[in-house]
Structures are given as C-alpha cells and as structure tokens.
Design a protein around this motif. Structure first.
Motif, PDB file in Angstrom:
ATOM      1  N   LEU A 136       5.211  10.293  -7.019  1.00  8.07           N
ATOM      2  CA  LEU A 136       5.844  11.212  -6.521  1.00  8.07           C
ATOM      3  C   LEU A 136       6.795  12.179  -7.352  1.00  8.07           C
ATOM      4  O   LEU A 136       7.770  11.440  -8.195  1.00  8.07           O
ATOM      5  CB  LEU A 136       5.485  10.755  -5.050  1.00  8.07           C
ATOM      6  CG  LEU A 136       4.735  10.247  -4.253  1.00  8.07           C
ATOM      7  CD1 LEU A 136       5.592   9.326  -2.829  1.00  8.07           C
ATOM      8  CD2 LEU A 136       3.349  10.987  -4.709  1.00  8.07           C
ATOM      9  N   TYR A 140       8.059  16.048  -2.330  1.00 10.83           N
ATOM     10  CA  TYR A 140       6.284  14.891  -1.754  1.00 10.83           C
ATOM     11  C   TYR A 140       7.841  13.424  -1.735  1.00 10.83           C
ATOM     12  O   TYR A 140       7.919  12.602  -0.832  1.00 10.83           O
ATOM     13  CB  TYR A 140       5.750  15.246  -2.885  1.00 10.83           C
ATOM     14  CG  TYR A 140       4.944  15.546  -2.393  1.00 10.83           C
ATOM     15  CD1 TYR A 140       4.044  15.406  -1.784  1.00 10.83           C
ATOM     16  CD2 TYR A 140       4.848  16.805  -3.812  1.00 10.83           C
ATOM     17  CE1 TYR A 140       3.542  16.929  -1.717  1.00 10.83           C
ATOM     18  CE2 TYR A 140       3.718  18.145  -3.535  1.00 10.83           C
ATOM     19  CZ  TYR A 140       2.766  17.513  -1.784  1.00 10.83           C
ATOM     20  OH  TYR A 140       2.402  18.808  -1.810  1.00 10.83           O
TER      21      TYR A 140
ATOM     22  N   VAL B 229       5.971  16.654   8.182  1.00  5.46           N
ATOM     23  CA  VAL B 229       4.911  15.389   7.585  1.00  5.46           C
ATOM     24  C   VAL B 229       3.718  15.891   7.509  1.00  5.46           C
ATOM     25  O   VAL B 229       3.303  15.960   6.410  1.00  5.46           O
ATOM     26  CB  VAL B 229       5.802  14.045   8.441  1.00  5.46           C
ATOM     27  CG1 VAL B 229       4.478  13.577   7.874  1.00  5.46           C
ATOM     28  CG2 VAL B 229       7.020  13.510   8.087  1.00  5.46           C
ATOM     29  N   VAL B 232       3.316  18.211   4.814  1.00  6.20           N
ATOM     30  CA  VAL B 232       3.205  17.658   3.184  1.00  6.20           C
ATOM     31  C   VAL B 232       1.921  16.502   3.130  1.00  6.20           C
ATOM     32  O   VAL B 232       1.449  16.450   1.745  1.00  6.20           O
ATOM     33  CB  VAL B 232       3.984  16.612   3.126  1.00  6.20           C
ATOM     34  CG1 VAL B 232       4.168  15.094   2.262  1.00  6.20           C
ATOM     35  CG2 VAL B 232       4.957  17.803   2.752  1.00  6.20           C
ATOM     36  N   GLY B 235      -0.540  18.611   1.904  1.00  4.20           N
ATOM     37  CA  GLY B 235      -0.306  19.537   0.670  1.00  4.20           C
ATOM     38  C   GLY B 235       0.220  21.133   0.857  1.00  4.20           C
ATOM     39  O   GLY B 235      -0.345  22.213   1.353  1.00  4.20           O
ATOM     40  N   ILE B 236       1.717  20.417   1.045  1.00  9.62           N
ATOM     41  CA  ILE B 236       2.559  21.496   1.060  1.00  9.62           C
ATOM     42  C   ILE B 236       2.429  22.888  -0.029  1.00  9.62           C
ATOM     43  O   ILE B 236       1.862  22.956  -0.648  1.00  9.62           O
ATOM     44  CB  ILE B 236       4.043  20.799   0.916  1.00  9.62           C
ATOM     45  CG1 ILE B 236       4.760  21.855   2.005  1.00  9.62           C
ATOM     46  CG2 ILE B 236       4.706  20.673  -0.366  1.00  9.62           C
ATOM     47  CD1 ILE B 236       5.853  21.698   2.776  1.00  9.62           C
ATOM     48  N   PHE B 270       4.080   7.936   9.695  1.00  9.76           N
ATOM     49  CA  PHE B 270       5.008   7.894   8.700  1.00  9.76           C
ATOM     50  C   PHE B 270       4.413   6.797   7.375  1.00  9.76           C
ATOM     51  O   PHE B 270       4.489   7.196   6.165  1.00  9.76           O
ATOM     52  CB  PHE B 270       6.088   7.165   9.009  1.00  9.76           C
ATOM     53  CG  PHE B 270       7.360   8.206   9.684  1.00  9.76           C
ATOM     54  CD1 PHE B 270       7.174   9.709   9.293  1.00  9.76           C
ATOM     55  CD2 PHE B 270       8.014   7.885  10.351  1.00  9.76           C
ATOM     56  CE1 PHE B 270       7.473  10.787   9.692  1.00  9.76           C
ATOM     57  CE2 PHE B 270       8.748   9.162  10.773  1.00  9.76           C
ATOM     58  CZ  PHE B 270       8.879  10.128  10.761  1.00  9.76           C
ATOM     59  N   ALA B 271       4.117   5.774   7.238  1.00  6.69           N
ATOM     60  CA  ALA B 271       3.299   4.649   7.073  1.00  6.69           C
ATOM     61  C   ALA B 271       1.914   5.557   6.406  1.00  6.69           C
ATOM     62  O   ALA B 271       1.670   5.130   5.288  1.00  6.69           O
ATOM     63  CB  ALA B 271       2.871   3.303   7.594  1.00  6.69           C
ATOM     64  N   LEU B 273       1.313   8.312   6.176  1.00  5.60           N
ATOM     65  CA  LEU B 273       1.220   9.759   5.279  1.00  5.60           C
ATOM     66  C   LEU B 273       1.672   8.882   3.820  1.00  5.60           C
ATOM     67  O   LEU B 273       1.263   9.309   2.800  1.00  5.60           O
ATOM     68  CB  LEU B 273       3.104  10.681   5.745  1.00  5.60           C
ATOM     69  CG  LEU B 273       3.516  11.243   4.310  1.00  5.60           C
ATOM     70  CD1 LEU B 273       2.991  12.470   4.986  1.00  5.60           C
ATOM     71  CD2 LEU B 273       5.619  11.670   4.667  1.00  5.60           C
ATOM     72  N   ILE B 274       2.537   8.331   3.996  1.00  3.01           N
ATOM     73  CA  ILE B 274       2.922   7.944   2.440  1.00  3.01           C
ATOM     74  C   ILE B 274       1.232   7.385   1.476  1.00  3.01           C
ATOM     75  O   ILE B 274       1.727   6.745   0.953  1.00  3.01           O
ATOM     76  CB  ILE B 274       4.034   6.343   2.949  1.00  3.01           C
ATOM     77  CG1 ILE B 274       5.046   6.413   3.432  1.00  3.01           C
ATOM     78  CG2 ILE B 274       4.285   5.401   1.252  1.00  3.01           C
ATOM     79  CD1 ILE B 274       5.992   5.670   3.748  1.00  3.01           C
ATOM     80  N   LEU B 277      -0.834   9.795   0.715  1.00  6.39           N
ATOM     81  CA  LEU B 277       0.409  10.382  -0.723  1.00  6.39           C
ATOM     82  C   LEU B 277       0.879   9.724  -1.844  1.00  6.39           C
ATOM     83  O   LEU B 277       0.385  10.100  -3.075  1.00  6.39           O
ATOM     84  CB  LEU B 277       1.774  10.742  -0.199  1.00  6.39           C
ATOM     85  CG  LEU B 277       2.237  11.938   0.315  1.00  6.39           C
ATOM     86  CD1 LEU B 277       3.601  12.367   0.680  1.00  6.39           C
ATOM     87  CD2 LEU B 277       1.587  13.091   0.048  1.00  6.39           C
ATOM     88  N   LEU B 278       0.184   7.652  -1.637  1.00  7.62           N
ATOM     89  CA  LEU B 278      -0.150   7.385  -2.845  1.00  7.62           C
ATOM     90  C   LEU B 278      -1.034   7.000  -3.389  1.00  7.62           C
ATOM     91  O   LEU B 278      -1.226   7.328  -4.896  1.00  7.62           O
ATOM     92  CB  LEU B 278       0.182   5.488  -2.811  1.00  7.62           C
ATOM     93  CG  LEU B 278       1.412   5.736  -2.268  1.00  7.62           C
ATOM     94  CD1 LEU B 278       2.069   3.957  -1.418  1.00  7.62           C
ATOM     95  CD2 LEU B 278       3.126   6.406  -3.632  1.00  7.62           C
ATOM     96  N   VAL B 279      -2.427   7.509  -2.243  1.00  5.47           N
ATOM     97  CA  VAL B 279      -3.512   7.761  -3.302  1.00  5.47           C
ATOM     98  C   VAL B 279      -3.943   9.188  -3.999  1.00  5.47           C
ATOM     99  O   VAL B 279      -4.314   9.007  -4.683  1.00  5.47           O
ATOM    100  CB  VAL B 279      -4.245   7.423  -2.566  1.00  5.47           C
ATOM    101  CG1 VAL B 279      -5.996   7.913  -2.704  1.00  5.47           C
ATOM    102  CG2 VAL B 279      -4.356   6.056  -1.504  1.00  5.47           C
ATOM    103  N   PRO B 281      -1.245  12.397  -4.993  1.00  4.98           N
ATOM    104  CA  PRO B 281       0.441  12.645  -4.573  1.00  4.98           C
ATOM    105  C   PRO B 281       0.589  13.620  -3.717  1.00  4.98           C
ATOM    106  O   PRO B 281       1.507  14.484  -3.935  1.00  4.98           O
ATOM    107  CB  PRO B 281       1.071  12.509  -6.234  1.00  4.98           C
ATOM    108  CG  PRO B 281      -0.591  11.310  -6.663  1.00  4.98           C
ATOM    109  CD  PRO B 281      -1.898  11.304  -5.939  1.00  4.98           C
ATOM    110  N   THR B 282      -0.543  14.616  -4.315  1.00  3.65           N
ATOM    111  CA  THR B 282       0.089  16.510  -3.643  1.00  3.65           C
ATOM    112  C   THR B 282      -0.928  16.154  -2.330  1.00  3.65           C
ATOM    113  O   THR B 282      -0.784  18.056  -2.120  1.00  3.65           O
ATOM    114  CB  THR B 282      -0.936  17.303  -4.627  1.00  3.65           C
ATOM    115  OG1 THR B 282      -2.115  16.524  -5.005  1.00  3.65           O
ATOM    116  CG2 THR B 282       0.040  17.193  -6.506  1.00  3.65           C
ATOM    117  N   GLY B 283      -0.758  15.684  -1.538  1.00  7.43           N
ATOM    118  CA  GLY B 283      -1.363  15.714  -0.258  1.00  7.43           C
ATOM    119  C   GLY B 283      -3.111  15.868  -0.640  1.00  7.43           C
ATOM    120  O   GLY B 283      -3.433  15.992  -0.820  1.00  7.43           O
TER     121      GLY B 283
END
Lengths: 370, 293
Positions: A136, A140, B229, B232, B235-236, B270-271, B273-274, B277-279, B281-283
């Motif tokens: 990231l 982000y 959160v 994001v 996608g912010i 939060f998990a 969200l993580i 974002l890992l899959v 990365p831009t939301g």
C-alpha cells in the motif's frame, strides 16, 4: 602517486566522518547534559515529585519519537500504529518480568532479558504488519497501520493468560482458562498485568535513549540509510538503480518496531498496573508521537528528541492553568504548524533570509575586492 | 429473525457512518487532506442539539436545524483559519493541524460542558414498529436514520452530478489547476465542500446521539475513526464508495457484535478493512492511479 594513494584513505575517512559525527555529537551531548542536570537535581532533592515522575515517561516518548522518525521521516511512510508495537513490547516485557520475578533475582539480568524478549516480539509484530503494508501507499498505508494498532490494543484487552502446574493456559475469556487451583492468572484481559516490578529508572531510560539515537543515526549514515532515503525521495528512481524497496521498507519497519517494543518495556516497568486503553496504546498515543516527529522535523533526530521532551512535559508544566492546558496545547500546535508551513509565513521567511544572504554575500565580495 | 434485526440495526448504524464518511471523502477528494477534526464536528453537532433541545427546550427539528447551521459555519471557519493558510504545505503538516483542531474542539467542549457524560434525549419521536407478531421490533431511531440517510445521499448525488456548484466540486477534485483556468472559484468550492461535509456531520451527530444516547467531549472520536475506515474501505475520494463502505462497515460491526463477541467487533472491522485493502489496494470503488516517472 603512491604517496597520494597511501594518504587518501586517511583523508577520506576524516572528511567523511567530520560533519556527521559532529552533528550526532551535539545530540548525544544534549541528552547527556539533560540527564546530568535532572539526575543531580533529583538526587539532591531539588526536583518536585510531580516533575520527578515525568523523567521516565519523557525517555519513553523520546524513544518512541526517534523510532517513529525512522519510519515517517527517513522512509517517508505515514504510520499511525506505532503505539501498537509499544503495546506488544510492554505486555511481553511485563509478562516475562512477572513470570520470572522469583526465578531470576538479579534485577539487571531479568530486565535486560525482558528488553530482549520484548524487542524480538515487537519486531515479529513489525514483520507481520510490514509485509502486507508494503503493498500500500500513502494514506492507505496510514489507515492500515492505524487498524493494526487498534487490533493489537483490542486483542490484548480480551487476552487471558494463566500459569499453573499443567503449564500455560491462554483464552479469550476468563471462564475458559480451566486453571488448576495452584494457578495464577498473569494477564487478566481488560485489567491487564498486575504487579510488574518497578525496574525502570531515569538512568536506564537515559541509556536507552542514547542507544536509540546511536542505532537510528548510524542506520541513517550507513549504506542502508542512504538506500532508505532514496526510496523516500524517489521510489521509481531508487527501484531502477537496483534498490530492493521491499527489503529496505521491511528493515525499517522491523527496527522501528523493535525500538518501540523496548520503549514499551520501559513504560510498563514504570507502572504497577499495565492495561491497554486508547490513551496509552491506542491511536491517540500514535498520533501524539506523530505530532512530536512532525514538529521536531522529519528525518531530524535531534528535533524529535527536543520536541518529544518539551511537548510531553508541556501539559504537565502548564498544570497551573489546569483547565486550559490542553486548550493551550492545541492552539500552540495549530499556530506552530501554520507559522512553520503557512504560505504567508514561508514567503516572509524567504524574503528575510534572502536579504540576509545578500548582505553576507556583498560583504564577502567587498572583502575579495579589497 | 435475530439475523434480520441485527442486519437492520447494522444498516442503520452503517448509514450514520456513511454520512460521516461522506464528509471525509469529499474533503479528501477536493483538498487531498485527512480531516481528523471531522469526528469532533459530530460531537459539536450533538452538543448543539443537546443545548437547543434539553437546555433551551426547543422542538427537536429546530434543534437539528440549528446544529446544521452551526456546524456548517464551524466547518467553513475551520477551513478558513486552520487549513487555508496551509494550502500549499505538505500533507503531513495539514494532518497535524487537523489533529490540533481536533484537540481544540474537544477541549472547548470540555470547558463548556464538562467531562461528565450527558444523557441525550432522542430527536426522534416515532414509536417502534413491531413486525411478525413482535418477533422483529424496529426502533423509531433506526427507521428515521435509514430514511434520512437515503434522502441525503440521493440529494447529494443529484447535487453533485446535476448542479453547477456540484460539477465544480467534481472538476476541482479532478484537477485544481485546470478547474481554475476554466473560471471555477477553487477557494469557494473548497469552502462549500467543507460546509456540506460539516452539515452532514451535524445530522450524523444528532442521529448518532439519538441511537446511542450518551454525549461526552470524546463521543466523536471513535465514530470518526470508523467513518474514516469506511471511507478508505470504499475507496477514499469516491462518494458512492463512502456510502457503500459505511453501510458495509455498520453491518459487519453489528453482525460480529451479535454473533461473535461484542469486544471483538472492532478488531473484526479493522481486519476486514485490511483484507479488502490487500486484495484491492485502493478500496472498493477507488480509482487506480498509474504512476509516471
């Protein structure tokens, strides 16, 4: 020719050492003077108790700020979860100390081992967080580190660890621990860890601060440090000259996490009861440390040290204003940021520094002409 | 039935997050800054409603209206005095200033109203609706929250896509310099964005405090972070992203509270969200920006 080549390594070494060591020496000296001053003051009983109890927390926040500066200032990635690493270190260190208090009776050995275990645990947390985070960028990355910090804080709040004759029991619920009668619950969920030996002293804090500054400045002045800074300044250019970005980012994350873990041990051994809440291990703490780093100057270690020490003690020194102290703190923060970075003030500064520069230049030229 | 009722209250909580996340995402899209003080504008909105309705005894609708006006003015004032001088500064400098503003708002509230938690009287006077012979009870707050949020979101989408100021906002978020060359008042548009975001925060504050009637100077902090959160997550910078992100976040939070553990609901949120974002990365709805050398 041969004479020259025999001389040059020495010359080179001297030239390379001078500016860097000079800069760092000032930082070390500053910390030593600060330590000597307050140590004598408190030893001779001239320091009020309220201020005396500030000394170890100041060391903690200085260490946190310097280690965060490695991530934010040197690597250039915004991390909002630094308190999470501190939390890991604090819990592991305290757990170890409570567990071995009767076994290892020599304080300094136990305390050193606690630091080592905490640093290892926190650096593992750093790797676990660092690997996914590397995918990231920018905001982000910031939000994911914040999320990780909050996860760590919430998890230790539901963590129960007990020890009895059958060994360790770990559970998410106090009822599920299944302890024998002779057992002792060490980590009690939201109540945290009780009875950590109060091993932290101002002297140990001082040693740790010196070590932290030593580690961080040496990384910055090394080949690794230059690689890290090149990643910050231009990621694509750094990648194209063959710098392994993933590796360096991971190195920074791990080292900074390990140092934060040590700060956690220092913090937890200064308290009798350790529990995780928003203000000590949550995002509030991470943000407060970020404020120290930014106000001290990104990538500037001495700045971080000064900013952390001054800003940490500011609310306490303002106690006379009691109700208004945090208000004053907030206003100081906003005004400082605007004066430092606002376009109007930046222009003003440029104007005056330009005039000053011109003045010096004309003097020089005048001399040369004579 | 339990699932359905959890789902509905999740949607209700999620729509409050959406309203807050919209403020975050619009400001981010247009000024490229993380407005950390946004959560505290919610808290100020809550206090204004409390003062108007409980202390001054005005009707609820009037209280909410006063709160919207107050927060709108507050948002514009914050932008004018704290963020505008830093328009060309680094994003980190603006972030720290936003944190300073957040401290400032919290401490002003602390000075005026004290640190004790105020019990908030709901601005909604609708009776709970009972469905399927009482197996499913939906509170008036839930219904009103969902309806109000849907109306606001539809109105916002129409405003942004159909009106001139709305299109100006889109243009400024796309390219500030080009928008200025086209004759768009960039400063005015940014101020308008802050005004709308803060107005939405006031509505969210009134709804949040009605659903969870406890008001303290730190009420806004956690919902603010959650909404951040959510922004994001979606996608912010993307407005539909903030809406969907907020609602999904509310649903996930409520379901994990209902089925797994109330203490673990935050880590689960939060998990998720993580993982998202890992899959991606831009939301969920974020645009992928290709980097140029």
């Amino acid at each position: 020719m041969s004479e020259k080549s025999a001389k040059s390594p020495l010359l080179k070494k001297k030239a390379a050492l001078r500016p860097v060591t000079k800069k760092n020496l000032v930082t070390y000296l500053m910390v030593i003077v600060f330590f000597a001053l307050f140590q004598t003051l408190s030893a001779t009983g001239n320091l009020k108790f309220a201020y005396k109890s500030l000394l170890v927390p100041i060391c903690t926040s200085v260490i946190m700020a310097v280690s965060l500066n490695l991530v934010v200032g040197v690597l250039g990635e915004l991390s909002l979860g630094h308190a999470g690493f501190m939390c890991v270190g604090a819990y592991v260190g305290s757990f170890f100390s409570v567990l071995t208090e009767d076994i290892i009776t020599v304080t300094w050995i136990r305390f050193t081992l606690a630091f080592i275990f905490a640093a290892v645990a926190a650096s593992i947390a750093g790797v676990i967080i660092g690997v996914p985070v590397l995918r990231l960028k920018g905001d982000y990355l910031a939000i994911v580190t914040l999320a990780f910090g909050e996860i760590i804080k919430s998890l230790v709040n539901v963590l129960y660890i007990g020890k009895d004759s059958n060994g360790f029991h770990i559970a998410m619920d106090s009822a599920k621990l299944n302890m024998e009668l002779d057992g002792m619950v060490i980590v009690k969920g939201p109540q945290g860890i009780n009875g950590t030996p109060k091993d932290s002293t101002f002297f140990i804090g001082f040693i740790l601060v010196m070590l932290t500054i030593f580690i961080v400045t040496n990384i910055m002045d090394s080949r690794t440090g230059r690689a890290i800074m090149s990643v910050r300044d231009n990621r694509i250019a750094a990648e194209s000259v063959g710098i392994n970005i993933t590796k360096y980012k991971l190195i920074v994350f791990t080292i900074s996490a390990a140092i934060a873990g040590c700060a956690g041990v220092l913090y937890s051994h200064n308290l009798t009861t350790l529990s995780a809440n928003t203000n000590n291990f949550g995002y509030n703490m991470s943000i407060m440390i970020l404020v120290y780093v930014v106000l001290g100057g990104l990538g500037n270690i001495r700045g971080s040290v000064i900013a952390a020490a001054v800003l940490y003690s500011l609310p306490e020194l303002l106690r006379g204003f009691s109700k208004y102290r945090m208000l004053i703190y907030a206003i100081v923060l906003i005004v400082m940021m605007i004066v430092n970075n606002g376009s109007y003030f930046v222009k003003l500064k440029e104007k005056y520094s330009y005039k000053f520069y011109k003045k010096i230049n004309s003097k020089k030229n005048g001399k040369e002409a004579v | 039935m339990k699932f359905l009722s959890q789902l509905i209250s999740g949607i209700s909580l999620g729509s409050i997050y959406s309203l807050i996340a919209l403020g975050y995402t619009m400001v981010y899209g247009i000024a490229k800054m993380l407005n950390f003080a946004h959560g505290d504008v919610i808290m100020i909105g809550g206090y204004v409603v409390y003062t108007a309705c409980v202390t001054a005894g005005l009707p609820a609708a009037a209280g909410v209206l006063i709160a919207i006006v107050f927060c709108t003015v507050l948002g514009v004032a914050i932008e004018r005095f704290a963020y505008k001088p830093l328009r060309s500064a680094s994003s980190l400098a603006v972030l720290i200033t936003a944190i300073g503003v957040s401290y400032l708002l919290q401490n002003v509230a602390l000075l005026i109203f004290g640190s004790d938690t105020k019990s908030f009287s709901s601005v909604v006077s609708l009776e709970p609706v009972s469905l399927a012979d009482g197996a499913l009870v939906i509170s008036g707050e839930t219904i009103v929250t969902i309806i109000v949020s849907v109306i606001i979101m539809v109105a916002l989408i129409v405003f942004i896509n159909k009106t001139r100021p709305g299109k100006a906002m889109l243009a400024v978020s796309e390219d500030k310099g080009a928008a200025q060359l086209m004759g768009i008042n960039v400063n005015g548009t940014i101020a308008l964005t802050f005004a709308i975001g803060s107005g939405l925060a006031a509505v969210a504050g009134a709804l949040l405090c009605s659903a969870y009637p406890a008001l303290s100077p730190y009420t806004g902090a956690m919902p603010g972070i959650k909404a951040f959160v959510a922004a994001v997550f979606g996608g912010i910078g993307s407005i539909p992203g903030a809406m969907i992100g907020g609602i999904l976040l509310g649903i996930i939070e409520n379901l994990s509270k209902g089925y797994i553990s109330s203490q673990l609901s935050d880590p689960i949120v939060f998990a998720v969200l993580i993982i998202v974002l890992l899959v991606k990365p831009t939301g969920l709805m974020g645009k992928k920006i290709n980097e140029k050398v």
